[in-house]
Motif scaffolding. Structure first.
Motif, PDB file in Angstrom:
ATOM      1  N   ALA A  75      44.037  26.022  49.408  1.00  0.00           N
ATOM      2  CA  ALA A  75      43.044  26.587  48.421  1.00  0.00           C
ATOM      3  C   ALA A  75      42.906  26.460  47.247  1.00  0.00           C
ATOM      4  CB  ALA A  75      42.171  27.125  49.037  1.00  0.00           C
ATOM      5  N   ALA A  76      42.103  25.853  46.280  1.00  0.00           N
ATOM      6  CA  ALA A  76      41.873  26.178  45.200  1.00  0.00           C
ATOM      7  C   ALA A  76      40.406  26.747  45.244  1.00  0.00           C
ATOM      8  CB  ALA A  76      41.435  25.096  44.338  1.00  0.00           C
ATOM      9  N   TYR A  77      40.612  28.031  43.950  1.00  0.00           N
ATOM     10  CA  TYR A  77      39.471  29.111  44.094  1.00  0.00           C
ATOM     11  C   TYR A  77      38.980  29.331  42.995  1.00  0.00           C
ATOM     12  CZ  TYR A  77      42.004  30.789  48.225  1.00  0.00           C
ATOM     13  OH  TYR A  77      42.433  30.766  49.410  1.00  0.00           O
ATOM     14  N   VAL A  78      37.885  29.910  42.698  1.00  0.00           N
ATOM     15  CA  VAL A  78      36.797  30.317  41.279  1.00  0.00           C
ATOM     16  C   VAL A  78      36.188  31.349  41.809  1.00  0.00           C
ATOM     17  CG1 VAL A  78      35.012  29.347  40.298  1.00  0.00           C
ATOM     18  CG2 VAL A  78      36.254  27.321  41.371  1.00  0.00           C
ATOM     19  N   TYR A  79      36.447  31.754  39.926  1.00  0.00           N
ATOM     20  CA  TYR A  79      36.216  33.509  39.945  1.00  0.00           C
ATOM     21  C   TYR A  79      35.375  33.654  39.441  1.00  0.00           C
ATOM     22  CZ  TYR A  79      35.633  38.642  39.375  1.00  0.00           C
ATOM     23  OH  TYR A  79      35.214  39.620  38.690  1.00  0.00           O
ATOM     24  N   ASP A  80      34.293  34.169  39.449  1.00  0.00           N
ATOM     25  CA  ASP A  80      33.570  34.624  38.279  1.00  0.00           C
ATOM     26  C   ASP A  80      32.721  36.184  38.324  1.00  0.00           C
ATOM     27  OD1 ASP A  80      30.704  34.761  35.833  1.00  0.00           O
ATOM     28  OD2 ASP A  80      32.501  33.835  35.237  1.00  0.00           O
ATOM     29  N   PRO A  81      32.159  36.533  38.011  1.00  0.00           N
ATOM     30  CA  PRO A  81      31.080  37.752  38.262  1.00  0.00           C
ATOM     31  C   PRO A  81      29.601  37.912  38.800  1.00  0.00           C
ATOM     32  CG  PRO A  81      32.401  38.425  36.261  1.00  0.00           C
ATOM     33  CD  PRO A  81      33.092  37.138  36.427  1.00  0.00           C
ATOM     34  N   SER A  82      29.444  36.439  38.055  1.00  0.00           N
ATOM     35  CA  SER A  82      27.969  35.980  38.628  1.00  0.00           C
ATOM     36  C   SER A  82      28.274  35.168  40.058  1.00  0.00           C
ATOM     37  CB  SER A  82      28.077  35.218  37.159  1.00  0.00           C
ATOM     38  OG  SER A  82      28.373  34.233  37.371  1.00  0.00           O
ATOM     39  N   ILE A  83      29.026  34.815  40.684  1.00  0.00           N
ATOM     40  CA  ILE A  83      29.039  34.516  41.529  1.00  0.00           C
ATOM     41  C   ILE A  83      28.889  34.935  42.483  1.00  0.00           C
ATOM     42  CG2 ILE A  83      30.267  32.493  43.172  1.00  0.00           C
ATOM     43  CD1 ILE A  83      31.845  31.499  40.917  1.00  0.00           C
ATOM     44  N   ARG A  84      27.738  34.944  43.359  1.00  0.00           N
ATOM     45  CA  ARG A  84      26.879  35.721  44.703  1.00  0.00           C
ATOM     46  C   ARG A  84      27.680  35.266  46.288  1.00  0.00           C
ATOM     47  NH1 ARG A  84      22.028  39.020  43.689  1.00  0.00           N
ATOM     48  NH2 ARG A  84      22.032  39.013  45.807  1.00  0.00           N
ATOM     49  N   THR A  85      28.501  36.285  46.222  1.00  0.00           N
ATOM     50  CA  THR A  85      29.065  36.481  47.974  1.00  0.00           C
ATOM     51  C   THR A  85      28.533  37.123  48.565  1.00  0.00           C
ATOM     52  OG1 THR A  85      31.164  37.640  47.070  1.00  0.00           O
ATOM     53  CG2 THR A  85      31.261  34.782  46.764  1.00  0.00           C
ATOM     54  N   GLY A 125      33.269  30.126  35.538  1.00  0.00           N
ATOM     55  CA  GLY A 125      34.108  31.060  36.521  1.00  0.00           C
ATOM     56  C   GLY A 125      35.686  30.108  36.078  1.00  0.00           C
ATOM     57  N   LYS A 126      36.335  30.850  36.774  1.00  0.00           N
ATOM     58  CA  LYS A 126      38.356  30.364  36.304  1.00  0.00           C
ATOM     59  C   LYS A 126      38.567  30.570  37.397  1.00  0.00           C
ATOM     60  CE  LYS A 126      42.135  33.734  34.862  1.00  0.00           C
ATOM     61  NZ  LYS A 126      42.671  34.821  34.963  1.00  0.00           N
ATOM     62  N   LEU A 127      39.870  29.509  37.179  1.00  0.00           N
ATOM     63  CA  LEU A 127      40.061  28.730  38.265  1.00  0.00           C
ATOM     64  C   LEU A 127      41.224  29.035  38.448  1.00  0.00           C
ATOM     65  CD1 LEU A 127      40.680  25.982  40.370  1.00  0.00           C
ATOM     66  CD2 LEU A 127      42.311  24.962  38.507  1.00  0.00           C
ATOM     67  N   LEU A 128      41.905  29.574  39.608  1.00  0.00           N
ATOM     68  CA  LEU A 128      42.857  30.416  40.721  1.00  0.00           C
ATOM     69  C   LEU A 128      43.389  29.692  42.040  1.00  0.00           C
ATOM     70  CD1 LEU A 128      41.263  34.035  40.612  1.00  0.00           C
ATOM     71  CD2 LEU A 128      42.641  32.955  38.869  1.00  0.00           C
ATOM     72  N   SER A 129      44.528  30.280  42.442  1.00  0.00           N
ATOM     73  CA  SER A 129      44.865  29.516  43.098  1.00  0.00           C
ATOM     74  C   SER A 129      45.805  30.095  44.193  1.00  0.00           C
ATOM     75  CB  SER A 129      46.497  28.734  42.982  1.00  0.00           C
ATOM     76  OG  SER A 129      47.653  30.009  42.493  1.00  0.00           O
ATOM     77  N   ALA A 130      45.896  30.405  44.941  1.00  0.00           N
ATOM     78  CA  ALA A 130      46.304  31.311  45.517  1.00  0.00           C
ATOM     79  C   ALA A 130      47.378  32.153  45.642  1.00  0.00           C
ATOM     80  CB  ALA A 130      46.880  31.073  47.415  1.00  0.00           C
ATOM     81  N   ASP A 131      48.367  31.880  44.837  1.00  0.00           N
ATOM     82  CA  ASP A 131      49.359  32.847  44.613  1.00  0.00           C
ATOM     83  C   ASP A 131      48.825  33.876  43.318  1.00  0.00           C
ATOM     84  OD1 ASP A 131      51.139  32.079  45.844  1.00  0.00           O
ATOM     85  OD2 ASP A 131      52.149  30.446  44.576  1.00  0.00           O
ATOM     86  N   GLU A 132      47.990  33.173  42.395  1.00  0.00           N
ATOM     87  CA  GLU A 132      47.156  33.824  41.521  1.00  0.00           C
ATOM     88  C   GLU A 132      46.489  34.680  42.019  1.00  0.00           C
ATOM     89  OE1 GLU A 132      47.514  31.007  37.731  1.00  0.00           O
ATOM     90  OE2 GLU A 132      45.698  30.560  39.936  1.00  0.00           O
ATOM     91  N   LEU A 133      45.991  34.695  43.041  1.00  0.00           N
ATOM     92  CA  LEU A 133      44.783  35.488  43.865  1.00  0.00           C
ATOM     93  C   LEU A 133      45.364  36.888  44.046  1.00  0.00           C
ATOM     94  CD1 LEU A 133      42.704  33.890  46.440  1.00  0.00           C
ATOM     95  CD2 LEU A 133      41.927  34.914  44.132  1.00  0.00           C
ATOM     96  N   ALA A 134      46.223  36.644  44.809  1.00  0.00           N
ATOM     97  CA  ALA A 134      47.627  38.124  44.850  1.00  0.00           C
ATOM     98  C   ALA A 134      47.537  38.915  43.642  1.00  0.00           C
ATOM     99  CB  ALA A 134      49.160  37.200  45.214  1.00  0.00           C
ATOM    100  N   GLN A 135      47.815  38.434  42.087  1.00  0.00           N
ATOM    101  CA  GLN A 135      47.468  39.596  40.683  1.00  0.00           C
ATOM    102  C   GLN A 135      46.051  39.911  40.808  1.00  0.00           C
ATOM    103  OE1 GLN A 135      50.189  40.390  39.962  1.00  0.00           O
ATOM    104  NE2 GLN A 135      51.089  38.926  41.872  1.00  0.00           N
ATOM    105  N   HIS A 136      44.732  39.287  41.307  1.00  0.00           N
ATOM    106  CA  HIS A 136      43.419  39.345  41.035  1.00  0.00           C
ATOM    107  C   HIS A 136      43.200  40.846  41.112  1.00  0.00           C
ATOM    108  CE1 HIS A 136      39.219  37.903  40.848  1.00  0.00           C
ATOM    109  NE2 HIS A 136      39.265  38.810  41.909  1.00  0.00           N
TER     110      HIS A 136
END
Length: 194
Positions: free
Chosen positions: A100-110, A135-146
């Protein structure tokens, strides 16, 4: 006749050997009336935020937010994971976590305010970021550093208070039944300047 039986036996043994070691870890359906998050014990909605781990022994662990699934992995390790899945934000199909591809932003409501949504590919994630202007685009590998921080603004209360809430109030975190499209628009437009 013997030759046919011998060939059939060989084919059956070969098929059985091929099946061994290739265990499938398919995602299971979400049942909102009974499924609760394996970390926060909140109701798991059958929507874009649901995630799931299938353990090597076939158990399905369901989560209401990608952040909860990450927390479980941090506390339990990954040795017992057969496969982990996230959902595509657009069509809610299951996707393998690593693909999967991921998008992070503190304004995204989850549901648990981790602010990360998943997409089946980079193109869909980029289209979402362009549409939302954030938003910031992240890969699964980059989520490990999130950092995996929850947005206190999105939660409306601190972690301790939230964890003590009963699962009956979980709908309030999801928008009290607002339509999915309306919810997407409301969630991003409230903080579109980020």
């Amino acid at each position: 006749m013997r030759k046919s039986l011998a060939i059939l036996s060989i084919v059956l043994v070969f098929t059985a050997l091929l099946g061994c070691g290739q265990k499938k870890f398919a995602p299971q359906a979400i049942h909102e009336d009974v499924d609760v998050c394996a970390v926060c014990n909140m109701q798991v909605k059958d929507g874009a935020y649901a995630t799931q781990i299938i353990t090597k022994d076939g158990r399905s662990l369901k989560f209401d937010d990608l952040g909860c699934m990450n927390k479980w992995k941090m506390e339990n390790g990954t040795d017992q994971i057969g496969m982990d899945y996230v959902r595509d934000y657009n069509d809610k199909s299951w996707i393998e976590y690593e693909k999967a591809a991921y998008v992070y932003d503190p304004s995204i409501r989850t549901p648990m305010a981790y602010g990360i949504v998943s997409f089946k590919d980079k193109k869909a994630a980029e289209a979402f970021m362009k549409e939302q202007g954030a938003g910031k685009l992240l890969s699964a590998d980059e989520l490990a550093q999130h950092s995996w921080q929850q947005s206190k603004d999105m939660m409306g209360m601190d972690d301790h208070e939230h964890m003590e809430e009963s699962s009956g109030t979980h709908g309030q975190m999801h928008g009290d039944g607002a339509g999915e499209d309306e919810s997407k628009e409301m969630n991003m437009n409230s903080n579109s300047g980020h």
